[in-house]
Design a protein around this motif. Structure first.
Motif, PDB file in Angstrom:
ATOM      1  N   THR A 173      37.095  39.135  62.379  1.00 55.58           N
ATOM      2  CA  THR A 173      35.752  39.720  62.423  1.00 55.58           C
ATOM      3  C   THR A 173      34.748  38.716  62.988  1.00 55.58           C
ATOM      4  N   ILE A 174      33.667  39.248  63.543  1.00 53.24           N
ATOM      5  CA  ILE A 174      32.655  38.408  64.173  1.00 53.24           C
ATOM      6  C   ILE A 174      31.274  38.765  63.629  1.00 53.24           C
ATOM      7  N   LYS A 175      30.311  37.942  63.962  1.00 50.45           N
ATOM      8  CA  LYS A 175      28.922  38.213  63.587  1.00 50.45           C
ATOM      9  C   LYS A 175      28.059  38.048  64.828  1.00 50.45           C
ATOM     10  N   LEU A 176      27.518  39.161  65.302  1.00 52.72           N
ATOM     11  CA  LEU A 176      26.672  39.116  66.484  1.00 52.72           C
ATOM     12  C   LEU A 176      25.371  38.379  66.179  1.00 52.72           C
ATOM     13  N   PRO A 177      24.836  37.637  67.143  1.00 51.04           N
ATOM     14  CA  PRO A 177      23.536  36.992  66.938  1.00 51.04           C
ATOM     15  C   PRO A 177      22.467  38.014  66.550  1.00 51.04           C
ATOM     16  N   LYS A 178      21.505  37.581  65.742  1.00 50.21           N
ATOM     17  CA  LYS A 178      20.498  38.499  65.212  1.00 50.21           C
ATOM     18  C   LYS A 178      19.647  39.156  66.290  1.00 50.21           C
ATOM     19  N   ASP A 179      19.473  38.472  67.433  1.00 49.74           N
ATOM     20  CA  ASP A 179      18.608  39.042  68.461  1.00 49.74           C
ATOM     21  C   ASP A 179      19.322  40.045  69.363  1.00 49.74           C
ATOM     22  N   VAL A 180      20.619  40.242  69.169  1.00 51.08           N
ATOM     23  CA  VAL A 180      21.351  41.230  69.966  1.00 51.08           C
ATOM     24  C   VAL A 180      20.935  42.638  69.558  1.00 51.08           C
ATOM     25  N   ARG A 181      20.707  43.464  70.548  1.00 52.02           N
ATOM     26  CA  ARG A 181      20.447  44.878  70.285  1.00 52.02           C
ATOM     27  C   ARG A 181      21.770  45.624  70.286  1.00 52.02           C
ATOM     28  N   CYS A 182      22.029  46.377  69.235  1.00 48.70           N
ATOM     29  CA  CYS A 182      23.237  47.198  69.145  1.00 48.70           C
ATOM     30  C   CYS A 182      22.827  48.486  68.440  1.00 48.70           C
ATOM     31  N   GLN A 183      22.416  49.471  69.223  1.00 48.01           N
ATOM     32  CA  GLN A 183      21.804  50.678  68.672  1.00 48.01           C
ATOM     33  C   GLN A 183      22.614  51.921  69.026  1.00 48.01           C
ATOM     34  N   ALA A 184      22.982  52.669  68.007  1.00 48.45           N
ATOM     35  CA  ALA A 184      23.731  53.911  68.208  1.00 48.45           C
ATOM     36  C   ALA A 184      22.788  55.108  68.195  1.00 48.45           C
ATOM     37  N   PHE A 185      23.183  56.138  68.939  1.00 51.24           N
ATOM     38  CA  PHE A 185      22.430  57.389  68.997  1.00 51.24           C
ATOM     39  C   PHE A 185      23.403  58.558  68.860  1.00 51.24           C
ATOM     40  N   SER A 186      22.940  59.607  68.226  1.00 50.91           N
ATOM     41  CA  SER A 186      23.729  60.831  68.153  1.00 50.91           C
ATOM     42  C   SER A 186      23.719  61.525  69.512  1.00 50.91           C
ATOM     43  N   LEU A 187      24.858  62.090  69.885  1.00 50.64           N
ATOM     44  CA  LEU A 187      24.920  62.900  71.097  1.00 50.64           C
ATOM     45  C   LEU A 187      24.791  64.386  70.778  1.00 50.64           C
ATOM     46  N   CYS A 188      24.773  64.696  69.494  1.00 49.98           N
ATOM     47  CA  CYS A 188      24.624  66.088  69.056  1.00 49.98           C
ATOM     48  C   CYS A 188      23.175  66.403  68.694  1.00 49.98           C
ATOM     49  N   LYS A 189      22.457  65.369  68.263  1.00 51.20           N
ATOM     50  CA  LYS A 189      21.043  65.503  67.916  1.00 51.20           C
ATOM     51  C   LYS A 189      20.274  64.394  68.623  1.00 51.20           C
ATOM     52  N   GLU A 190      18.998  64.579  68.775  1.00 51.88           N
ATOM     53  CA  GLU A 190      18.172  63.556  69.418  1.00 51.88           C
ATOM     54  C   GLU A 190      17.644  62.599  68.358  1.00 51.88           C
ATOM     55  N   GLU A 191      18.533  61.717  67.901  1.00 53.66           N
ATOM     56  CA  GLU A 191      18.145  60.765  66.869  1.00 53.66           C
ATOM     57  C   GLU A 191      19.004  59.510  66.958  1.00 53.66           C
ATOM     58  N   SER A 192      18.422  58.399  66.495  1.00 49.84           N
ATOM     59  CA  SER A 192      19.173  57.148  66.420  1.00 49.84           C
ATOM     60  C   SER A 192      19.991  57.135  65.138  1.00 49.84           C
ATOM     61  N   MET A 193      20.968  56.235  65.078  1.00 50.64           N
ATOM     62  CA  MET A 193      21.867  56.182  63.932  1.00 50.64           C
ATOM     63  C   MET A 193      22.054  54.739  63.481  1.00 50.64           C
ATOM     64  N   SER A 194      22.160  54.553  62.175  1.00 50.18           N
ATOM     65  CA  SER A 194      22.445  53.226  61.627  1.00 50.18           C
ATOM     66  C   SER A 194      23.936  52.939  61.736  1.00 50.18           C
ATOM     67  N   PRO A 195      24.314  51.666  61.817  1.00 49.26           N
ATOM     68  CA  PRO A 195      25.745  51.340  61.816  1.00 49.26           C
ATOM     69  C   PRO A 195      26.384  51.769  60.500  1.00 49.26           C
ATOM     70  N   CYS A 196      27.636  52.181  60.559  1.00 44.98           N
ATOM     71  CA  CYS A 196      28.343  52.486  59.321  1.00 44.98           C
ATOM     72  C   CYS A 196      28.841  51.179  58.699  1.00 44.98           C
ATOM     73  N   LYS A 197      29.381  51.276  57.520  1.00 45.93           N
ATOM     74  CA  LYS A 197      29.851  50.086  56.811  1.00 45.93           C
ATOM     75  C   LYS A 197      30.979  49.393  57.576  1.00 45.93           C
ATOM     76  N   SER A 198      31.810  50.178  58.239  1.00 44.10           N
ATOM     77  CA  SER A 198      32.914  49.591  59.007  1.00 44.10           C
ATOM     78  C   SER A 198      32.391  48.688  60.118  1.00 44.10           C
ATOM     79  N   CYS A 199      31.384  49.162  60.849  1.00 43.15           N
ATOM     80  CA  CYS A 199      30.816  48.362  61.943  1.00 43.15           C
ATOM     81  C   CYS A 199      30.101  47.126  61.404  1.00 43.15           C
ATOM     82  N   ALA A 200      29.493  47.268  60.234  1.00 46.22           N
ATOM     83  CA  ALA A 200      28.869  46.104  59.604  1.00 46.22           C
ATOM     84  C   ALA A 200      29.927  45.050  59.280  1.00 46.22           C
TER      85      ALA A 200
END
Length: 285
Positions: A173-200
């Motif tokens: 496992t790795i830890k991305l630098p804090k300033d990296v942008r890693c943002q998910a969006f729904s393709l079914c709705k027009e909204e952003s999404m938080s990372p799930c626990k697995s991605c964390a």
């Protein structure tokens, strides 16, 4: 999709890869969907595709796809719109999904990664696994780990593959630098999404979401992989720190993934795999 490839130079290789990925997933589906069944209502399209894209028809039952088909669709749209135009890319993918059968080989999320939130920096895209059913998802995640994902991302996913339990003998496992942008969006709705626990757990992303999707299933995996392939300074800062992350242990983890992959393929009646991962033809006029 076929119209898109004629609009933008360099797109035909993605159609080639999409066809192979769809045909391979159709082969391992239960019940199977073979190419002749997929195009049963239009024999002329089938014959035209065989003539223009022969390799997917020849190799779909002996070679595995490196990624799920919607990743190729995403790359085609990014090529067409330009990586800086993320809103256009998001809208094009959402519009495309509306024309398709819900959930079948369609990704539900997209992730955009950048070195930081500076809007002028290169964007790296990824989509969630567009597979249908539990075993096909495991198969493509394993194939991506072994063939196309950047080493750190593959190592992180292999730490938890095939179950949601951490490998006691290997922690990639790795830890991305804090300033990296890693943002998910729904393709079914027009909204952003938080990372799930697995991605964390995989990438050190901050989240309050307790949902735990299969490791490697989410859009973050492909997006971060594409980021680390190009941004060496980010990769250097994100390298694994566990003492168990040695090359020897990594190879053992990879061998375990490949064994699970072969077992899953046998279970899904995909018994002619030659050990190779499909490489699309690129020399299209």
């Amino acid at each position: 999709m076929l119209d898109w490839c004629n609009m933008t130079a360099g797109s035909k290789k993605f159609v080639d890869e999409i066809l192979h990925s769809i045909f391979s997933l159709g082969k391992i589906n239960n019940p199977q969907f073979l190419p002749e069944m997929i195009f049963a209502d239009d024999k002329q399209i089938l014959e035209n595709l065989k003539k223009t894209y022969p390799k997917p028809f020849e190799l779909y039952s002996t070679q595995l796809p490196r990624r799920s088909p919607f990743s190729c669709v995403m790359d085609m749209i990014v090529l067409q719109k330009g990586q800086k135009n993320e809103n256009q890319i998001l809208q094009s993918l959402r519009d495309f999904i509306k024309e398709l059968e819900p959930k079948f080989l369609v990704s539900s999320t997209i992730c955009i990664s950048q070195k930081s939130n500076n809007p002028n920096l290169e964007r790296y895209y990824g989509v969630s696994m567009s597979t249908f059913g539990r075993n096909p998802g495991k198969i493509v995640i394993a194939a991506s780990c072994c063939s196309i994902w950047e080493d750190y991302v593959a190592g992180a996913v292999m730490t938890y593959y095939p179950k949601k339990e951490k490998n006691p003998d290997f922690d990639g496992t790795i830890k991305l630098p804090k300033d990296v942008r890693c943002q998910a969006f729904s393709l079914c709705k027009e909204e952003s999404m938080s990372p799930c626990k697995s991605c964390a757990n995989l990438f050190g992303l901050q989240t309050t979401d307790n949902k735990q999707w299969p490791y490697g299933n989410c859009a973050e995996a492909e997006s971060v992989s594409n980021l680390l392939k190009k941004e060496n300074d980010v990769k250097e800062k994100a390298q694994p720190t566990s003492p168990t992350c040695t090359e020897t242990n990594r190879q053992k983890a990879k061998a375990s993934v490949e064994k699970h992959l072969r077992d899953a393929l046998c279970m899904m009646q995909f018994k002619k795999w030659d050990g190779n991962y499909y490489t699309p033809q690129t020399n299209y006029s």
